[in-house]
Write an enzyme that holds these catalytic residues in place. Structure first.
Site, PDB file in Angstrom:
ATOM      1  N   ASP A  89       0.833  -1.209   0.000  1.00 59.00           N
ATOM      2  CA  ASP A  89       0.000   0.000   0.000  1.00 59.00           C
ATOM      3  C   ASP A  89       0.863   1.252   0.000  1.00 59.00           C
ATOM      4  O   ASP A  89       2.036   1.217   0.388  1.00 59.00           O
ATOM      5  CB  ASP A  89      -0.941   0.024   1.203  1.00 59.00           C
ATOM      6  CG  ASP A  89      -0.206   0.075   2.543  1.00 59.00           C
ATOM      7  OD1 ASP A  89       0.740  -0.718   2.730  1.00 59.00           O
ATOM      8  OD2 ASP A  89      -0.573   0.915   3.393  1.00 59.00           O
ATOM      9  N   GLU A 184       0.033  -1.212   5.612  1.00 59.81           N
ATOM     10  CA  GLU A 184       1.061  -0.793   6.570  1.00 59.81           C
ATOM     11  C   GLU A 184       0.887   0.668   6.936  1.00 59.81           C
ATOM     12  O   GLU A 184       1.045   1.058   8.091  1.00 59.81           O
ATOM     13  CB  GLU A 184       2.456  -1.021   5.977  1.00 59.81           C
ATOM     14  CG  GLU A 184       3.602  -0.885   6.976  1.00 59.81           C
ATOM     15  CD  GLU A 184       4.214   0.498   7.092  1.00 59.81           C
ATOM     16  OE1 GLU A 184       5.049   0.704   7.983  1.00 59.81           O
ATOM     17  OE2 GLU A 184       3.871   1.402   6.305  1.00 59.81           O
TER      18      GLU A 184
HETATM   19 ZN   LIG Z   1       6.830   1.942   4.038  1.00 58.53          ZN
END
Ligand SMILES: [Zn+2]
Length: 419
Positions: A89, A184
């Site tokens: 992401d 994340e």
């Molecule tokens: Zn990163």
């Protein structure tokens, strides 16, 4: 050996896929686009020879590369399984849609104007590390979006490592587990991560940081939930009777030290950070982030909050302030210090790539910090990307190549030290 694309082409292909995560979404992964890349990665891992690559119901992509150490070799059967992790992401607050990577070949050391937005200029005078990259191939976005080198540089580098291992069977390695993860950037990368199923003994994230960096320290983090209860009465007849919880909470926030906020701290300094507040005259709730590198430091900050609350409470008869503390994560150094070789081997790999290891402390939490507390020690190795989370993100192709080299050396060091 099948034809395969270059590291640069692979990276450019991945950054064009919109994988911006969202902190507003309650689904997992938080956005569908991440699954587009994750599905692509299953196919790309299979093409690189990892035939067991799969995406699970949460979007995690996992694959295994078995050891190639021959029977009779002194390390045969002794090398721990090493996990290599990267997140797909991109930062939730900057657009990652229609990313157009721009490749600046033979960079001249001057300012880099980005063609999609003339107001976005990477200035050599403001970025000494960029100015030092004269002659290299720099990749940026066109200035209208972020680039997404954080962490598609890491993703591409791990694929490149797998191809190079396949192309050179003389490079011995133990069992390697690969994991590509979503979300994340919104702090949920490990929410459904099954450490047991991943079945690695140690792991490394290959994620956003500059040449030669190794990160084995993160913040310790708690959440403080503060509830102020006041006394509400009709405002026309409130004299001497009302205790306004809105006023009391505001007093509390202003009573906290100004030099312990995110806006006024850097390096190894911790902070107390009110991130939201809601309520009415009779009750207000607020959420504070508490951050420091040590647990002792966290507790000191929490005492500062408690003392300020007690003081404000005394000044507002009728007010009641309750504070509850939720532990969030801890500095991964506490866990890693118990087995320092995980970091030492990383440093050795960086040195073998001709670089000097740079220890950096992350002013935040990472998937690695959380995994380290879930039983999988996971320091971070550089992916070469700079200025992450913004439109001025850049990454030199040569640094990405050094990251590949470092991971290859790392796998070699684990073999050498496991005889
Ligand atoms: Zn990163």
């Amino acid at each position: 050996m099948p034809e395969r694309e270059t590291l640069l082409d692979r990276f450019c292909r991945y950054v064009r896929i919109d994988t911006q995560s969202s902190d507003k979404s309650s689904s997992y992964p938080s956005t569908e686009g991440q699954k587009d890349l994750l599905r692509t990665l299953v196919a790309d891992l299979q093409a690189a020879g990892l035939s067991d690559a799969v995406m699970d119901e949460h979007g995690y992509v996992i694959a295994m590369l078995p050891s190639n150490i021959p029977a009779g070799h002194p390390a045969h059967g002794k090398v721990p399984t090493i996990g290599l992790l990267a997140h797909v992401d991109t930062y939730h607050e900057v657009s990652g849609k229609d990313v157009k990577p721009v490749v600046h070949r033979n960079y001249d050391g001057g300012d880099l104007a980005l063609p999609g937005d003339p107001s976005i200029v990477l200035r050599a005078s403001e970025e000494p590390e960029l100015a030092a990259c004269r002659g290299l191939t720099i990749v940026t976005s066109d200035g209208t979006t972020l680039l997404g080198a954080d962490d598609k540089a890491g993703v591409s580098e791990i694929l490149e490592v797998l191809w190079r291992l396949r192309e050179d069977p003389s490079r011995l390695h133990g069992p390697v587990r690969v994991g590509f993860t979503p979300d994340e950037e919104v702090g949920r990368g490990t929410l459904h991560f099954d450490v047991k199923r991943f079945a690695a003994d140690y792991a490394y994230t290959v994620d956003g940081s500059g040449l030669g960096a190794i990160e084995a320290e993160s913040f310790c983090a708690d959440s403080a939930h503060v509830t102020v209860t006041g006394v509400d009465v009709h405002p026309g007849y409130a004299k001497g009777k009302m205790t306004n919880a809105v006023r009391v909470m505001s007093e509390l926030v202003l009573a906290l030290p100004r030099n312990r906020t995110p806006e006024t701290t850097e390096g190894r300094e911790g902070y107390l950070h009110p991130i939201n507040m809601a309520g009415n005259v009779s009750e207000v709730r607020a959420h504070f982030l508490v951050r420091d590198y040590t647990e002792g430091g966290l507790h000191e900050l929490e005492d500062v909050l408690r003392r300020a609350a007690a003081d404000v409470e005394r000044r507002y008869p009728g007010a009641h302030i309750a504070i509850s503390i939720d532990p969030s994560y801890r500095n991964m150094k506490y866990a890693i210090d118990e087995e320092p070789k995980v970091v030492q081997f990383g440093e050795e790999a960086i040195r073998r790539s001709g670089l000097t290891p740079k220890h950096e402390s992350i002013r935040g939490g990472t998937d690695g910090a959380r995994l380290s507390y879930m039983g999988l020690l996971t320091p971070n190795l550089f992916d070469g990307s700079m200025n992450f989370h913004g439109k001025k993100e850049w990454v030199p192709l040569e640094w990405m190549d050094k990251a590949v080299e470092t991971v290859l050396h790392l796998l070699g060091v684990w073999v050498e030290r496991s005889r």
